[in-house]
Design a protein around this motif. Structure first.
Motif, short mmCIF file in Angstrom:
data_model
loop_
_atom_site.label_atom_id
_atom_site.label_comp_id
_atom_site.label_asym_id
_atom_site.label_seq_id
_atom_site.Cartn_x
_atom_site.Cartn_y
_atom_site.Cartn_z
N ASN A 133 0.82 -1.22 0.00
CA ASN A 133 0.00 0.00 0.00
C ASN A 133 0.85 1.26 0.00
N ARG A 152 -21.60 -1.57 13.99
CA ARG A 152 -20.57 -0.52 13.93
C ARG A 152 -19.81 -0.59 12.61
N PHE A 208 -8.14 0.78 -5.70
CA PHE A 208 -7.17 1.40 -6.61
C PHE A 208 -7.74 1.61 -8.01
N LEU A 260 -10.55 -0.90 1.76
CA LEU A 260 -9.33 -0.87 2.59
C LEU A 260 -9.63 -0.20 3.93
N GLU A 261 -10.46 0.82 3.89
CA GLU A 261 -10.85 1.54 5.11
C GLU A 261 -11.72 0.64 5.99
N SER A 310 -9.84 -2.19 7.74
CA SER A 310 -9.06 -1.85 8.93
C SER A 310 -9.95 -1.73 10.17
N PRO A 335 -9.90 -5.06 14.34
CA PRO A 335 -10.03 -4.80 15.78
C PRO A 335 -11.43 -5.01 16.32
#
Lengths: 422, 315
Positions: free
Chosen positions: A87, A414, A113, A388-389, A392, A396
């Motif tokens: 990235n 969420r 991309f 990609l956002e 991430s 978690p």
């Protein structure tokens, strides 16, 4: 703010936006009508497919040799990346306006991309969702964004579940009838789990084979095994009854049949080293390293649909390249039967091309045979431009559920909210 | 009247040499200034290109939605507002502060004690000084990999030590309650060497006459340390404090190698979160806003550190 300071900020903004502006545009200096032998220049290739050891370098040289049969006057400048720094390299190349001519990336990279205009639509080279060339239509889906193909599968990383037949027999389970549904999988894993007198797990019954923050892929597999995809187009599907069921199943397994984040020091699949009787494995195995390879068998989770998660390396042509035809020729050189087999073997993956024979070295092990046969059951993660956002956030947040810090419902709510906000 | 003064031979005799002298001094000063600029030019060019322009760019990008491609719009304070509701950022913010509050003082105390020990005449002095400094010069990647093995729940050294003393096994880096403290242990261990060297140099600079005078006056070891050695360490303390705050706030490689910010967000810290937002999520504008907040936080901590040490502006 005084005038000098204002000037400095304005100049900086101009510089910054200027750099951004540099990333667009470009044009070709080779073309279909030009003789490849007369094209001169340097082709910049970004790829995580070639390890930076002697074997990897030799394999890359073979590809260059193949490419230079058609483009003898072109130099090739490789940038050997890893999936950890891919990235950074791609994004900074966009910012600098330089860019690569050929980019090899993963499944999750295609939409973000392609949406940013980094990849070229491969229709120019005759590749469309309906005309997949030498890979299957199903496999090509990994490189499709908004009904156009931006990335072409090179080698495939497929996930299945392996189990040890001897352990099944020892636990009173039928080795010829592996578990498939959530209930069956949980019951088998519990029967296979070994504990000490204090109740601590000494041998996990099921190995998720992942690190904290990366349970997302297991979730995608289990969700897809219910028949529900992660996304329906750009619409998130995971915050559904099936999604909650899949995540709750994982939460029930953690702490029950395996401790959260358990891995061996080498971070390899525990079932291959016989440290667990059952667990996730990837694509291909080397039976010279794996303990009692013959004891292994494989299956896919199936709660309505067998699901084999497909990842792997996909090749794209940079949108700003001056040499689009040469770039495509280089991709084809990587796709040659010999080179594809070599790349797959080095990376413990399987070739994407239909033209690679079943007796190729990279397919000559029991796991590769199984995953190759099941490519039709392939499922993918990703989908929208903001993947990609979203990805991430997934890691978690799923960790929180598995650690009992939040419920599956709240977590998926969420993540969905984040997915929709992008 | 003015003409008379100018034409006066006395005036001419007295002023002409003075003018020449003044001109000569100014010329020397100009030459010195020019030479000074030439000397600092390489560092200045480097700073402008690699520090000042990027910092200005951060301040500009923080107010945009720049994301490596596509259209870039000015978004005002939206990035900052969004950060306030971002769970990942909030966790990183809190973790970074906790990490700094624990690691900085603990590492400073241990480093000072080690430096005092290594300032005595003991056997193998050079070996111990080198041994304590080795973690500082060892690549963080290597350090991270070794500690990953030490903290491995199944076969790691840490759990073997616990077992030896009959204690239960811990999950170290994968237990959300233990992960950050585990990283603090690594951070403290890694930071001791550099601090120790500075303290050692400062200790060797404490005037022996003062120590001897205090001893002759009947002061015990503690009184000598507290009234002579400790004040003499002031400038070194301040330097160690500032560099420690900055380095702990910038901890990244350790997190990147060992936990990637997990489990959950238990070990997420600001620099790692900025990296993720910039290069994993491709939101450079958002990451720039986060960077500004981190810069302000470091500034606040340095200010507090100065106040606590009673430092004046000349330090």
């Amino acid at each position: 703010m005084n005038r000098k300071a204002a000037s400095v900020i304005a100049a900086s903004a101009a510089l910054t936006l200027g750099l951004t502006g540099c990333s667009s545009g470009g044009g070709g200096t080779d073309g279909p009508e030009e003789d490849p032998a007369s094209v001169e220049g340097t082709l910049r290739v970004l790829t995580p497919s070639f390890p930076t050891n002697n074997e990897g370098q030799a394999a890359f040289e073979q590809v260059v040799e193949e490419f230079q049969k058609t483009y003898p006057n072109m130099e090739v400048e490789p940038d050997f990346a890893t999936y950890q720094n891919l990235n950074e390299k791609m994004s900074t190349s966009i910012a600098s306006g330089g860019g690569y001519d050929v980019l090899v990336s993963g499944v999750g990279w295609t939409a973000p991309f392609a949406d940013r205009g980094v990849f070229m639509d491969l229709e120019e080279f005759g590749i469309t969702p309906e005309e997949p060339g030498e890979v299957s239509e199903e496999l090509l889906q990994a490189g499709v964004f908004e009904e156009a193909v931006y990335a072409y599968p090179l080698v495939v990383d497929a996930r299945a579940i392996a189990y040890r037949k001897s352990a099944f027999i020892e636990a009173g389970l039928d080795p010829d009838d592996p578990p498939e549904t959530f209930e069956e999988l949980k019951a088998a894993a519990e029967a296979l789990t070994q504990r000490d007198a204090a109740g601590n797990i000494t041998r996990p019954g099921f190995d998720f084979n992942t690190t904290p923050g990366n349970y997302r892929q297991a979730f995608v597999i289990f969700l897809s095994s219910t028949g529900v995809d992660l996304y329906d187009g750009d619409e998130p599907n995971f915050n559904s009854e099936e999604g909650i069921e899949a995540l709750q199943f994982m939460a029930d397994m953690i702490g029950n049949v395996q401790e959260f984040g358990q891995q061996n020091a080498a971070q390899t699949a525990l079932v291959l080293s016989d440290e667990a009787p059952m667990g996730f494995v990837q694509s291909s195995i080397d039976c010279e390293i794996v303990i009692e390879c013959d004891d292994l068998a494989f299956f896919l989770p199936d709660n309505g649909r067998p699901a084999e998660m497909i990842g792997g390396d996909l090749s794209s042509v940079g949108a700003n390249t001056d040499y689009p035809d040469a770039a495509w020729a280089f991709i084809q050189a990587m796709m040659s039967v010999e080179n594809q087999d070599r790349i797959a073997l080095m990376n413990n993956k399987i070739p994407a091309s239909n033209e690679v024979p079943q007796d190729a070295a990279s397919l000559s092990n029991p796991l590769a045979e199984f995953t190759f046969e099941n490519l039709d059951n392939g499922i993918y993660e990703g989908g929208p431009a903001n993947w990609l956002e979203v990805r991430s956030i997934f890691g978690p947040t799923i960790d929180e559920v598995l650690l009992g810090q939040t419920s599956a419902e709240d977590a998926l709510e969420r993540i969905e909210s984040e997915a929709l906000s992008g | 009247m003015t003409a008379t003064r100018a034409d006066s031979p006395i005036r001419q005799r007295t002023t002409a040499p003075r003018k020449e002298k003044h001109h000569s001094k100014g010329s020397i000063l100009r030459h010195q200034k020019r030479a000074g600029w030439w000397f600092i030019m390489p560092a200045l060019v480097h700073s402008v290109i690699f520090t000042i322009i990027p910092v200005i760019a951060v301040f500009v990008l923080a107010f945009t939605d720049y994301s490596f491609g596509g259209r870039t719009d000015f978004v005002g304070f939206d990035n900052f507002v969004e950060l306030m509701g971002d769970n990942s950022f909030r966790a990183a913010f809190v973790n970074t502060i906790i990490f700094a509050i624990v690691v900085v003082p603990v590492a400073m105390v241990i480093a000072l004690l080690v430096a005092i020990g290594l300032n005595q005449r003991i056997r193998g002095l050079s070996f111990f000084r080198t041994a304590y400094y080795v973690p500082t010069v060892t690549a963080s990647v290597a350090v991270g990999v070794v500690w990953l093995w030490i903290f491995n729940p199944g076969s790691g050294l840490a759990n073997e030590v616990l077992s030896f003393f009959g204690l239960g096994r811990a999950s170290w880096l994968v237990d959300p309650d233990l992960a950050l403290p585990s990283l603090m242990i690594i951070g403290i261990w890694q930071g001791i060497g550099a601090k120790m060297i500075i303290y050692l140099a400062a200790l060797q600079g404490v005037p022996t006459q003062l120590i001897e005078a205090a001893t002759i006056d009947g002061a015990n070891k503690w009184t000598v340390f507290w009234n002579v050695t400790w004040p003499a360490l002031g400038p070194a303390q301040f330097f160690v404090l500032i560099t420690s705050i900055v380095s702990t706030f910038q901890v990244f490689d350790l997190i990147y190698i060992t936990t990637k910010g997990g489990p959950g967000t238990a070990t997420n810290v600001l620099v790692f979160d900025i990296y993720n937002n910039a290069f994993q999520n491709l939101q450079l504008g958002y990451a720039s806003a986060e960077t500004i907040i981190m810069m302000l936080l470091i500034g606040a901590f340095i200010l507090i550190g100065r106040r606590l040490q009673g430092a004046n502006t000349n330090d």
